[in-house]
Enzyme design. Structure first.
Site, PDB file in Angstrom:
ATOM      1  N   ARG A 251      28.414  20.320  25.013  1.00 37.85           N
ATOM      2  CA  ARG A 251      28.310  19.154  24.133  1.00 37.85           C
ATOM      3  C   ARG A 251      27.574  18.050  24.890  1.00 37.85           C
ATOM      4  O   ARG A 251      28.147  17.412  25.766  1.00 37.85           O
ATOM      5  CB  ARG A 251      29.731  18.699  23.756  1.00 37.85           C
ATOM      6  CG  ARG A 251      29.795  17.707  22.612  1.00 37.85           C
ATOM      7  CD  ARG A 251      31.176  17.083  22.559  1.00 37.85           C
ATOM      8  NE  ARG A 251      31.306  16.049  23.576  1.00 37.85           N
ATOM      9  CZ  ARG A 251      32.454  15.686  24.152  1.00 37.85           C
ATOM     10  NH1 ARG A 251      33.592  16.271  23.827  1.00 37.85           N
ATOM     11  NH2 ARG A 251      32.487  14.728  25.051  1.00 37.85           N
ATOM     12  N   HIS A 255      32.136  13.128  21.889  1.00 41.03           N
ATOM     13  CA  HIS A 255      32.956  13.943  20.981  1.00 41.03           C
ATOM     14  C   HIS A 255      32.678  13.530  19.530  1.00 41.03           C
ATOM     15  O   HIS A 255      32.389  14.366  18.685  1.00 41.03           O
ATOM     16  CB  HIS A 255      34.442  13.761  21.307  1.00 41.03           C
ATOM     17  CG  HIS A 255      35.345  14.395  20.304  1.00 41.03           C
ATOM     18  ND1 HIS A 255      35.455  15.760  20.170  1.00 41.03           N
ATOM     19  CD2 HIS A 255      36.142  13.851  19.352  1.00 41.03           C
ATOM     20  CE1 HIS A 255      36.298  16.029  19.193  1.00 41.03           C
ATOM     21  NE2 HIS A 255      36.722  14.890  18.679  1.00 41.03           N
ATOM     22  N   TYR A 264      34.976  10.049  31.251  1.00 39.84           N
ATOM     23  CA  TYR A 264      35.622  11.248  31.798  1.00 39.84           C
ATOM     24  C   TYR A 264      34.663  12.361  32.234  1.00 39.84           C
ATOM     25  O   TYR A 264      35.059  13.275  32.929  1.00 39.84           O
ATOM     26  CB  TYR A 264      36.619  11.825  30.763  1.00 39.84           C
ATOM     27  CG  TYR A 264      36.011  12.137  29.394  1.00 39.84           C
ATOM     28  CD1 TYR A 264      35.343  13.339  29.181  1.00 39.84           C
ATOM     29  CD2 TYR A 264      36.098  11.239  28.344  1.00 39.84           C
ATOM     30  CE1 TYR A 264      34.791  13.623  27.937  1.00 39.84           C
ATOM     31  CE2 TYR A 264      35.552  11.509  27.101  1.00 39.84           C
ATOM     32  CZ  TYR A 264      34.891  12.709  26.896  1.00 39.84           C
ATOM     33  OH  TYR A 264      34.331  12.995  25.684  1.00 39.84           O
TER      34      TYR A 264
END
Ligand SMILES: Cc1ncc(C[n+]2csc(CCOP(=O)(O)OP(=O)(O)O)c2C)c(N)n1
Ligand SMILES: [Mg+2]
Length: 354
Positions: A251, A255, A264
């Site tokens: 990805r 998100h 993160y």
């Protein structure tokens, strides 16, 4: 069909665009069409994020970097087959026949009163992993009715930790449902990395425990994905039962538009995967075979931009969705919490308009 416990990652075109496996016998036109869809997916995702930032679109789940996986699993499907996925399935659904306008309406929060079920895709499932149960259920119905169709159920790496995913696989294997279960392993489940999700080397290895064939595929290699899904679908159609396929991809974006992955995600990881871009490698492959030129490549990008713009213009001419519908259509008898939230949002809208 052997129960595969292989660590081999199926690949036809490597990250550098070199051919490393047997190229499936697809006409040049078909290969170009796969590439055209991948370009459309990249443009769609980029434009949707930009539109959300401009306040012209709702929350969106980008799929940059996952174009080969999306196109490769949807393109082998036929009319009468079903494809069930979650929120990151926009591109695959459009390849399967869901119109762009229906996707724009979905992400814009419109009521799906004209949802195009005839395309063979259920509305996105947000409750992780449950679409695999639905996929197996539809597949069982097809089996009882002796229909020559197949269902592809897609979920993320994170969703494989749900009981629903595992229960669905067990049932599918025992009753030989004509289903292909695809794990879209994009490295992350929001901020939980794939390594925190499971200690297994590959998620597809879980297939062994269910008595299923399981395969690992380079998900950024559109031909490898296409071939593996086409073969699994053919086996399912022939009554040979389900297959579990893990697509290794990444990805590249957030998100959703509500997420900030810089909090993160290691920068080095992103860089590493940028070097495995699915569009660049397929572009090189097509150019090496004289299927594509710089000029036609440019034209494909221009045509995809124009196609998106036509859909967007049509979408933006629609009356905006009524925010009350999200509350009124949730339960026949709304809960007190829902009524409170409904009043709150209406007050906010009235205040904003003053
Ligand atoms: C049953 C359930 N639990 C938690 C959530 C909240 N949630 C939404 S997306 C997500 C991460 C899913 O990750 P993955 O399955 O890898 O799919 P990806 O978003 O990477 O495509 C979570 C935990 C949910 N939607 N459903
Ligand atoms: Mg994931």
């Amino acid at each position: 069909m052997p129960i595969a416990t292989t660590d081999k990652v199926h690949q036809i075109i490597n990250a550098a665009g070199q051919v490393v496996g047997a190229v499936p016998d697809l006409p040049a036109e078909k290969m170009l069409n796969l590439y055209r869809w991948m370009i459309f997916g990249r443009i769609f995702s980029d434009r949707m994020v930009a539109l959300q930032r401009q306040g012209r679109m709702g929350t969106f789940a980008p799929a940059n970097g996952q174009e080969a996986a999306c196109v490769g699993r949807a393109a082998p499907l036929q009319s009468g087959d079903w494809l069930l996925g979650s929120y990151r399935e926009s591109l695959a659904y459009m390849v399967k026949g869901v119109p762009l306008l229906a996707q724009l309406k979905h992400w814009g929060g419109h009521i799906p009163d004209d949802y195009p079920y005839e395309a063979g895709c259920l509305p996105f499932q947000i409750v992780l992993g449950t679409q695999i149960l639905h996929a197996v259920g539809i597949a069982m119905a097809m089996k009882y009715k002796r229909e020559p169709h197949v269902v592809v159920g897609v979920c993320g790496d994170g969703a494989t930790s749900e009981g629903d995913f595992n229960e669905a696989l067990n049932f599918a294997a025992v009753f030989k449902a004509p289903v292909v279960v695809v794990i879209e392993n994009n490295g992350w489940a929001i901020s939980v990395s794939r390594r925190q999700q499971s200690a297994a080397q590959y998620l597809a290895h879980r297939a062994v425990g269910f008595g299923l064939p399981g395969y690992i595929v380079d998900g950024n290699d559109v031909l490898a994905v296409y071939q593996m899904v086409a073969e699994a679908a053919a086996r399912a159609r022939a009554g040979e039962g389900p297959t579990l396929i893990e697509l290794l991809t990444y990805r590249m974006g957030a998100h959703t538009t509500s997420d900030d992955p810089t909090k993160y995600r290691p920068e080095a990881e992103l860089k590493e995967w940028a070097g495995r871009d699915p569009l660049l490698r397929f572009r090189k492959f097509l150019m090496d075979r004289q299927i594509l030129t710089d000029r036609t490549d440019e034209e494909l990008y221009e045509a995809a931009e124009a196609e998106f713009q036509v859909g967007l213009t049509e979408y933006e001419a629609l009356p905006p969705p009524d925010p009350r519908c999200h509350f009124d259509l949730t339960f026949a008898q709304p809960t007190p919490q829902l009524l409170r939230q409904r009043a709150e949002i209406l007050e906010e809208i009235v205040n904003n308009e003053l």
